[in-house]
Design a protein around this motif. Sequence first.
Motif, PDB file in Angstrom:
ATOM      1  N   GLY A  53       0.816  -1.214   0.000  1.00 42.71           N
ATOM      2  CA  GLY A  53       0.000   0.000   0.000  1.00 42.71           C
ATOM      3  C   GLY A  53       0.852   1.267   0.000  1.00 42.71           C
ATOM      4  N   VAL A  54       1.915   1.250   0.797  1.00 43.59           N
ATOM      5  CA  VAL A  54       2.807   2.419   0.843  1.00 43.59           C
ATOM      6  C   VAL A  54       3.505   2.614  -0.495  1.00 43.59           C
ATOM      7  N   LEU A  55       3.949   1.513  -1.103  1.00 45.13           N
ATOM      8  CA  LEU A  55       4.601   1.617  -2.397  1.00 45.13           C
ATOM      9  C   LEU A  55       3.654   2.172  -3.452  1.00 45.13           C
ATOM     10  N   ALA A  56       2.403   1.724  -3.428  1.00 47.17           N
ATOM     11  CA  ALA A  56       1.418   2.227  -4.384  1.00 47.17           C
ATOM     12  C   ALA A  56       1.138   3.712  -4.142  1.00 47.17           C
ATOM     13  N   PHE A  57       1.014   4.086  -2.879  1.00 43.17           N
ATOM     14  CA  PHE A  57       0.779   5.487  -2.526  1.00 43.17           C
ATOM     15  C   PHE A  57       1.948   6.355  -2.993  1.00 43.17           C
ATOM     16  N   ALA A  58       3.167   5.883  -2.732  1.00 41.24           N
ATOM     17  CA  ALA A  58       4.356   6.636  -3.137  1.00 41.24           C
ATOM     18  C   ALA A  58       4.429   6.774  -4.653  1.00 41.24           C
ATOM     19  N   PHE A  59       4.033   5.716  -5.365  1.00 36.76           N
ATOM     20  CA  PHE A  59       4.077   5.760  -6.832  1.00 36.76           C
ATOM     21  C   PHE A  59       3.141   6.840  -7.363  1.00 36.76           C
ATOM     22  N   VAL A  60       1.951   6.957  -6.762  1.00 35.84           N
ATOM     23  CA  VAL A  60       0.993   7.969  -7.205  1.00 35.84           C
ATOM     24  C   VAL A  60       1.526   9.376  -6.936  1.00 35.84           C
ATOM     25  N   VAL A  61       2.066   9.585  -5.726  1.00 35.72           N
ATOM     26  CA  VAL A  61       2.555  10.912  -5.357  1.00 35.72           C
ATOM     27  C   VAL A  61       3.766  11.303  -6.199  1.00 35.72           C
ATOM     28  N   GLU A  62       4.729  10.389  -6.326  1.00 39.88           N
ATOM     29  CA  GLU A  62       5.924  10.674  -7.131  1.00 39.88           C
ATOM     30  C   GLU A  62       5.558  10.872  -8.605  1.00 39.88           C
ATOM     31  N   GLY A  63       4.582  10.102  -9.064  1.00 42.46           N
ATOM     32  CA  GLY A  63       4.135  10.266 -10.442  1.00 42.46           C
ATOM     33  C   GLY A  63       3.527  11.633 -10.682  1.00 42.46           C
ATOM     34  N   GLY A  64       2.784  12.140  -9.702  1.00 43.96           N
ATOM     35  CA  GLY A  64       2.220  13.483  -9.826  1.00 43.96           C
ATOM     36  C   GLY A  64       3.300  14.552  -9.881  1.00 43.96           C
ATOM     37  N   SER A  65       4.341  14.384  -9.050  1.00 44.32           N
ATOM     38  CA  SER A  65       5.459  15.330  -9.071  1.00 44.32           C
ATOM     39  C   SER A  65       6.179  15.288 -10.418  1.00 44.32           C
ATOM     40  N   LEU A  66       6.388  14.080 -10.942  1.00 41.76           N
ATOM     41  CA  LEU A  66       7.034  13.941 -12.244  1.00 41.76           C
ATOM     42  C   LEU A  66       6.192  14.588 -13.338  1.00 41.76           C
ATOM     43  N   ALA A  67       4.880  14.389 -13.277  1.00 39.75           N
ATOM     44  CA  ALA A  67       3.993  14.971 -14.287  1.00 39.75           C
ATOM     45  C   ALA A  67       4.089  16.488 -14.279  1.00 39.75           C
ATOM     46  N   ARG A  68       4.207  17.090 -13.086  1.00 40.66           N
ATOM     47  CA  ARG A  68       4.345  18.556 -12.994  1.00 40.66           C
ATOM     48  C   ARG A  68       5.648  19.020 -13.633  1.00 40.66           C
ATOM     49  N   GLY A  69       6.735  18.296 -13.371  1.00 37.95           N
ATOM     50  CA  GLY A  69       8.013  18.646 -13.969  1.00 37.95           C
ATOM     51  C   GLY A  69       8.014  18.479 -15.477  1.00 37.95           C
ATOM     52  N   VAL A  70       7.375  17.414 -15.965  1.00 33.97           N
ATOM     53  CA  VAL A  70       7.310  17.165 -17.403  1.00 33.97           C
ATOM     54  C   VAL A  70       6.492  18.254 -18.094  1.00 33.97           C
ATOM     55  N   ARG A  71       5.401  18.690 -17.474  1.00 33.31           N
ATOM     56  CA  ARG A  71       4.595  19.765 -18.061  1.00 33.31           C
ATOM     57  C   ARG A  71       5.415  21.043 -18.190  1.00 33.31           C
ATOM     58  N   GLU A  72       6.192  21.355 -17.162  1.00 37.65           N
ATOM     59  CA  GLU A  72       7.030  22.552 -17.219  1.00 37.65           C
ATOM     60  C   GLU A  72       8.065  22.423 -18.325  1.00 37.65           C
ATOM     61  N   ALA A  73       8.669  21.228 -18.454  1.00 36.17           N
ATOM     62  CA  ALA A  73       9.672  21.002 -19.498  1.00 36.17           C
ATOM     63  C   ALA A  73       9.044  21.095 -20.885  1.00 36.17           C
ATOM     64  N   ARG A  74       7.868  20.526 -21.058  1.00 36.00           N
ATOM     65  CA  ARG A  74       7.193  20.589 -22.356  1.00 36.00           C
ATOM     66  C   ARG A  74       6.829  22.014 -22.723  1.00 36.00           C
ATOM     67  N   HIS A  75       6.378  22.774 -21.745  1.00 31.77           N
ATOM     68  CA  HIS A  75       6.016  24.171 -22.004  1.00 31.77           C
ATOM     69  C   HIS A  75       7.235  24.961 -22.480  1.00 31.77           C
ATOM     70  N   THR A  76       8.354  24.776 -21.787  1.00 26.31           N
ATOM     71  CA  THR A  76       9.573  25.487 -22.176  1.00 26.31           C
ATOM     72  C   THR A  76      10.088  24.992 -23.513  1.00 26.31           C
TER      73      THR A  76
END
Length: 343
Positions: free
Chosen positions: A138-161
């Motif tokens: 459960g913790v691993l799944a929770f961490a995957f969702v949270v880390e994935g959200g952080s990665l998605a935010r970084g990727v959006r910023e990179a794509r925009h630039t």
Amino acid sequence: MRGGFVDRVSAKGQQDDGRSQATGRLVVVLVAGAANLLVGAAKAVVGVISGSAALQAEAAHSVADTVTEVFLFIAARRGARGPDSRHPFGYGRETYLWAFLAALATFVAGAGFSIARGIETLFRGEPPDDTSMWVVYGVLAFAFVVEGGSLARGVREARHTAAALSLPPLDYLEDTTDTPVKAVIFEDTAALIGLVLAAVGVSLRHLTGQTAWDGLASIAIGALLVVTAATLARANLSLLVGQTVRPELQAALRGSLESLPGVVSVPVFVAVVIGPGSLMIAAKVHFESASTATDIERAADEAERRLRALSPGVRYVFLDPTPSVPEQAGPPGRTLATDDEEA
């Protein structure tokens, strides 16, 4: 005008671009830092309860990433400061110092602990605790969702630039001098891979009862962190000591000067990174002997326009205009004066 520099700087554009880029970096870093704090605490608690070396390694991974985000936050804030009397080109390169320290933190705090903990598990073993394995999942799944959200935010910023620069996102990430955003994306990607490795190790331990799988997963996570830290450290060290732009962009920038009206050649051309997304260009430009001061002034204005059109990151353009005359052997980097000039 011979021997002097013709400086063409768009101060307002520099300030506006700098503020926009700094804001984007700070948001990405803060989101990643919050995510690491949240999942790191969960991993640490469950890792201690379950005795899982892989989960404890992931907790160390999150601690290392949190320390890294602190360094990257400092890098983004201090590197965004503008020019002053003592630092006429600003503080952009300080970004790379703190980002380099962030890479070292990943190596020491994350990789060192993970590898040591994995080796300890291989040789000493750990008592299996099957009752807590589902909590681990459960913790691993929770961490995957949270880390994935952080990665998605970084990727959006990179794509925009990248879109603003008319570059494919992968090319932008490979060549970008904006290392805080690059570091966040690399680390979040490594975090997701690390979670997969931890899940595999925990699952094999659960299915076989052999804690060696847990130890091997911990060592694999440590090796992943070594690769991530080494990659980021190398990139930041190169930028810190004064890296030039990629060859394709350098050729395009130089070609734009060579195609100016009245320009015969550009024997010396330097494009140096002075901060995230910021370039300084200096060039010796040979003009036709009949060119007047007005012609050279007009060419300098056009040079700035063309260079900034090719790369919005161009902050400073310094041109050393010289008349086109045959050069004799002499010290490197010097153009011999004409007879009229000697007179």
